[in-house]
Design an enzyme around this catalytic site. Structure first.
Site, short mmCIF file in Angstrom:
data_model
loop_
_atom_site.label_atom_id
_atom_site.label_comp_id
_atom_site.label_asym_id
_atom_site.label_seq_id
_atom_site.Cartn_x
_atom_site.Cartn_y
_atom_site.Cartn_z
N ASP A 111 0.85 -1.20 0.00
CA ASP A 111 0.00 0.00 0.00
C ASP A 111 0.88 1.25 0.00
OD1 ASP A 111 -2.14 -1.71 0.23
OD2 ASP A 111 -2.29 -1.47 2.41
N1 URA Z 1 -1.26 -5.95 3.91
C1 URA Z 1 -1.75 -4.69 3.90
O1 URA Z 1 -2.78 -4.42 4.48
N2 URA Z 1 -1.06 -3.74 3.24
C2 URA Z 1 0.12 -3.97 2.61
O2 URA Z 1 0.72 -3.05 2.04
C3 URA Z 1 0.61 -5.29 2.62
C4 URA Z 1 -0.09 -6.26 3.28
#
Ligand code: URA
Length: 232
Positions: A103
């Site tokens: 993310d």
């Molecule tokens: N899980 C999440 O919620 N975000 C990420 O970036 C990776 C795994």
């Protein structure tokens, strides 16, 4: 064997006609000699420079980046900065992409490569490559949350694979997951009314993020390191 203009355009991520002009201007050397013919055939054993810079002859490259917050894992950011934008000039080449997504606000280990088959292999849900994260939460976890992670929780319609949740210190935990579902870790905690305040990926398979890499920095992986990604 490859045409010199194709090799130069691929390695520098420029158009074929830009590569042709560069070659014709005398800026490209093959094995120390200026080569002005765009159709010159070059191969694996040749050492090629453009404007004094050695062009990487490797077929594929594998780059570990320590992703900072605020950049996205994509090839086109559509206005946002991408992990590819952070690559230093001399590591850029055609066909690079981030193998898997973190993310925008997640930090840590991102693999950038131009080897589509390898990326496919490590991302395939059936391969179950374990990704390890450190998360800071808004409250400590209970045994019930740990058990739900371990049992393989249900998120919406989906039954997840078992995940390992290890409390570290206060509200900091380690999470190991073998899938890569959208916002997976945040959603797993949200199910238990826990908010993820910070999330960092620290390991892919058996390969740890190099702690000498500052945020936004990257380096090439060698073949032993690449193999470690595929190990437990
Ligand atoms: N899980 C999440 O919620 N975000 C990420 O970036 C990776 C795994």
């Amino acid at each position: 064997m490859t045409r010199l203009d194709k090799f130069v355009s691929d390695k520098l991520n420029i158009t074929r006609s830009q590569a042709k002009s560069m070659i014709k201007s005398g800026a490209v050397c093959v094995n120390g000699e200026v080569q002005k013919s765009p159709d010159f055939k070059c191969g694996d054993g040749d050492s090629i420079t453009a404007e004094g810079r050695t062009l990487d002859a490797r077929k594929f490259v594998y780059i570990m980046m320590n992703k900072p917050k605020g950049v996205i894992c994509a090839t086109d950011g559509k206005g946002d900065k991408t992990v590819l934008d952070l690559l230093p000039e001399d590591m850029r080449r055609k066909g690079l992409f981030p193998a898997g997504r973190l993310d925008k606000d997640t930090t840590g280990f991102v693999l950038i490569t131009d080897d589509g088959d390898f990326a496919h292999r490590i991302l395939a849900p059936t391969k179950h490559i374990v990704k390890t994260y450190i998360a800071v939460l808004d409250k400590p976890v209970t045994d019930e949350v740990i058990s739900d992670f371990e049992a393989g929780m249900t998120l919406g319609e989906e039954k997840l694979l078992p995940a390992k949740l290890t409390p570290l210190d206060g509200c900091t935990v380690q999470v190991e997951i073998a899938q890569g579902i959208y916002h997976q870790i945040k959603r797993m905690f949200k199910k238990h009314k826990i908010e993820v305040l910070e999330l960092k990926r620290v390991k892919m398979g058996a390969l740890e993020l190099d702690e000498n890499l500052g945020e936004g920095e990257c380096r090439y992986l060698d073949s032993a390191e690449i193999n470690r990604i595929c190990q437990k």
